[in-house]
Design a protein around this motif. Structure first.
Motif, PDB file in Angstrom:
ATOM      1  N   GLU A 137       0.809  -1.220   0.000  1.00 59.62           N
ATOM      2  CA  GLU A 137       0.000   0.000   0.000  1.00 59.62           C
ATOM      3  C   GLU A 137       0.841   1.268   0.000  1.00 59.62           C
ATOM      4  N   ARG A 138       1.916   1.281   0.806  1.00 59.07           N
ATOM      5  CA  ARG A 138       2.686   2.516   0.922  1.00 59.07           C
ATOM      6  C   ARG A 138       3.525   2.805  -0.319  1.00 59.07           C
ATOM      7  N   ASP A 173       0.643   4.698  -5.660  1.00 66.43           N
ATOM      8  CA  ASP A 173      -0.027   5.986  -5.804  1.00 66.43           C
ATOM      9  C   ASP A 173      -0.496   6.110  -7.249  1.00 66.43           C
ATOM     10  N   HIS A 205     -10.286   0.609  -3.857  1.00 67.44           N
ATOM     11  CA  HIS A 205      -9.648   1.568  -2.947  1.00 67.44           C
ATOM     12  C   HIS A 205      -9.892   2.997  -3.437  1.00 67.44           C
ATOM     13  N   TRP A 206     -11.087   3.228  -3.956  1.00 69.91           N
ATOM     14  CA  TRP A 206     -11.405   4.499  -4.613  1.00 69.91           C
ATOM     15  C   TRP A 206     -11.222   5.700  -3.684  1.00 69.91           C
ATOM     16  N   GLY A 207     -11.624   5.564  -2.447  1.00 71.34           N
ATOM     17  CA  GLY A 207     -11.499   6.686  -1.521  1.00 71.34           C
ATOM     18  C   GLY A 207     -10.066   7.128  -1.315  1.00 71.34           C
ATOM     19  N   ARG A 208      -9.122   6.170  -1.378  1.00 70.20           N
ATOM     20  CA  ARG A 208      -7.709   6.519  -1.199  1.00 70.20           C
ATOM     21  C   ARG A 208      -7.132   7.173  -2.446  1.00 70.20           C
ATOM     22  N   TYR A 209      -7.542   6.702  -3.608  1.00 71.37           N
ATOM     23  CA  TYR A 209      -6.971   7.219  -4.850  1.00 71.37           C
ATOM     24  C   TYR A 209      -7.657   8.493  -5.348  1.00 71.37           C
ATOM     25  N   GLN A 220      -5.889  11.959  -5.181  1.00 68.35           N
ATOM     26  CA  GLN A 220      -4.718  12.002  -6.061  1.00 68.35           C
ATOM     27  C   GLN A 220      -5.140  12.076  -7.527  1.00 68.35           C
TER      28      GLN A 220
END
Length: 661
Positions: free
Chosen positions: A73-74, A77, A112-116, A119
């Motif tokens: 995950e880290r 991006d 993982h839409w909320g994380r991407y 960005q």
């Protein structure tokens, strides 16, 4: 089982998907900082590149299976995702797994839409990556976060016009809320020192498409993008010319073809522009006489007609676009336009992106639709809508002629409605205060009226300003405390007792000159509670009348009235009957000592009706000098007060209006 970060350094697991993924990332982004590079410290590579330096399809297919690994995950991006998608696209020419690889990458982003999302939004707007991002993730442009980021980018001028045109071609502006947000941002984009008009037509073309060229979209497009289209002899582009540059030309043509047949919206826009842009065709309505302003509002109402969507769009345009001195007339026109079915539109406007519209919409709703405000009015001279809202009035236009010397039916109705609301409130509260004496009840009633008259004065001033009237009517109420003992003291004309609970003095002023004070003596009677009744509240069936008081009032003046306090009956909050009629009816009923409640209900007028159309209209009132002097009192000669009673002086004036107010 998902691997942990410690496993990343385990060279024994070199063939694991996570290691493959990390090596793929390092290969695709070799210039990334070594402190971040996941394989910078590895003793060897775990993948082999082809002779042309490209990744192998099998390695890429294995790598993407580790995308959901927590340890990866880290390292992931938007830049990594776009590189992986680019490789998948390249492999379409030679590989058999390319489509599956691309789908797997997009599915990972979707999970993982909320994380991407933040960005993706930033990259699409600020890194010239919109097309690369929109193709695999078309859902991005429907996200509120993206629309908000787009509005911020426009307002801050942090997006290139060319990139913005590309975005506007794809983004669905399919709600008025989104359209308002972007239009508000456009206003900031167009501010000096470097206004750029190249995006104006594209933006309103996008809004029109998204809202299916609704009346709102057409009206806003004319007012903000192409005011020249409102002209009667407007010239519309017949082909996609290069009027605004090569990129903007198609949008210009689109606006022309959509707006040209919308004759009603064009007419309304032309009328609005007279107010919103005062020098438009040198016909600004703000410099015209009062009659012209009234006719202006009438023209606007007629042009809108029964078209509810256009009416609501027009109300918003008035509250949003008018500035400076034009706001009074704009709010007046919005109030004239508003109807009951517009309530939800006004409530929606109370969440408008442009904050001044929020307050203006709330004021219109309170003024026209009766949705009263919860706070007291601000004690200053504000606009018509705010003043009407404070009074909870409607402010509706009327064709009925004036009934009094004031010469203005709107002013008369404002006065009458102000008094009526207060007297009805007073009657509704009688159950809680009916056991107080008549003097206290009168003091309470006229104390409340005095405060409402202060609000009314603001509304009358705003009405004059909104219509550019050269004169204004004012209504003020002042008090002089009168000792209760004075009621039993000597009257005038040799009468033993004054017998008045209240002296009402009306002072008409015309162009600064008093026409002479007029006095009306008032005697108040209340309906007593029947305390012996089992069911409460229970009231006696008649009012007590003291024959000596009636005779004393009649002997002093022909201008005296009885006010009757009780629960509302006969459609009147405070019934009012001339003293002579009280004398005649009470003697007919009970030798002058009582008056039945039913008789009062049918023989009386309401306080609002009498005070507006008799007392303030100067159709009653005694100018006799001795009576005026008695009503005013003499400083230093008043007896010691047992209970304060007001002598109420109402001053009505028509005077030249000061622009400073």
């Amino acid at each position: 089982m998902p691997q942990t970060p410690d496993d990343e350094t385990d060279t024994e697991a070199a063939d694991q998907p996570l290691d493959i993924l990390l090596d793929v990332i390092a290969t695709l982004l070799p210039t990334r900082d070594r402190g971040w590079n996941p394989v910078a410290m590895r003793p060897r590579r775990v993948i082999d590149l082809a002779e042309n330096g490209r990744l192998d399809e099998d390695d890429l297919a294995l790598a993407i299976t580790a995308l959901d690994d927590l340890a990866a995950e880290r390292h992931l991006d938007v830049e990594v995702v776009l590189k992986l998608l680019g490789e998948a696209e390249r492999l379409k020419h030679a590989g058999t797994q390319a489509d599956a690889i691309g789908t797997a990458i997009k599915d990972h982003v979707g999970r993982h839409w909320g994380r991407y999302l933040p960005q993706l939004s930033h990259s699409a707007l600020h890194e010239h990556s919109f097309r690369r991002i929109f193709m695999p993730f078309p859902q991005l442009v429907r996200e509120d976060l993206f629309i908000n980021d787009l509005a911020r980018a426009i307002a801050s001028k942090s997006i290139y016009a060319g990139n913005l045109l590309e975005v506007l071609a794809k983004v669905p502006i399919d709600t008025q809320s989104r359209a308002r947000l972007l239009v508000d941002a456009l206003d900031a984009w167009l501010r000096p020192p470097h206004p750029d008009t190249s995006i104006v037509s594209p933006l309103f073309a996008a809004i029109g498409r998204g809202l299916i060229w609704s009346p709102w979209a057409v009206l806003q497009a004319i007012l903000r993008a192409r005011p020249d289209y409102a002209a009667r002899l407007a010239v519309f582009e017949r082909a996609p010319l290069n009027a605004d540059g090569a990129r903007a030309a198609p949008y210009v043509y689109e606006l022309a073809t959509q707006i040209e047949p919308r004759t009603q919206e064009r007419l309304v826009a032309a009328i609005l522009l007279e107010l919103i842009v005062p020098d438009w065709e040198q016909q600004g309505v703000l410099v015209r006489p009062a009659e012209t302003r009234t006719a202006y509002v009438d023209r606007l109402v007629e042009a809108v007609g029964d078209n509810a969507p256009l009416r609501q769009a027009t109300i918003e345009a008035l509250l949003w676009r008018a500035e400076g001195r034009g706001t009074d007339l704009a709010h007046y026109a919005a109030t004239a336009l508003a109807q009951g079915e517009d309530r939800y539109t006004l409530i929606e406007l109370e969440e408008h992106q442009h904050r001044p519209v929020q307050s203006a919409a709330r004021a219109v709703r309170a003024a026209k639709l009766g949705d009263r405000l919860s706070v007291a009015p601000i004690p200053a001279s504000f606009g018509l809508v705010q003043s009407l809202a404070a009074l909870e009035l409607r402010g509706e236009a009327t064709a009925e002629p004036a009934r009094t010397w004031l010469g203005d039916r709107a002013v008369e109705e404002l006065i009458e409605t102000t008094i009526r609301r207060e007297e009805l409130r007073f009657a509704l509260e009688y159950e809680n205060h009916g056991d107080e004496g008549e003097d206290r009840l009168l003091a309470s009633l006229f104390g409340a009226l005095a405060m409402r008259f202060a609000d009314l004065d603001q509304a009358l001033d705003a009405l004059a300003r909104a219509t550019a009237a050269p004169y204004r009517a004012s209504a003020t109420m002042r008090y002089r405390n009168v000792d209760r003992a004075e009621e039993g003291s000597k009257g005038i004309k040799g009468v033993k007792k004054f017998s008045a609970d209240l002296c009402l003095i009306v002072n008409p002023v015309l162009n600064g000159t008093s026409l002479g004070r007029r006095v009306t003596l008032v005697q108040a009677k209340r309906l007593y509670r029947d305390h012996a009744a089992a069911d409460q509240p229970k009231w006696h069936a008649s009012f007590r009348i003291e024959k000596e008081q009636v005779d004393a009032l009649l002997a002093q003046t022909g201008s005296s009235m009885y006010f009757f306090h009780g629960p509302a009956f006969g459609g009147r909050g405070v019934p009012v009957i001339p003293t002579q009629l009280v004398a005649d009816l009470s003697r007919h009923e009970a030798s002058g000592h009582s008056l039945a409640r039913e008789v009062v209900a049918t023989a009386s007028r309401s306080l609002a009706d009498w005070l507006t159309y008799d007392a303030l209209a100067l159709r009653t009132g005694d100018p006799y000098a001795e009576l005026v002097e008695k009503a005013e009192g003499r400083p230093g000669s008043l007896p010691r007060r047992l209970l304060e009673l007001p002598t109420v002086e109402v001053e009505l004036a028509v005077t030249p209006r000061s622009e400073a107010r």
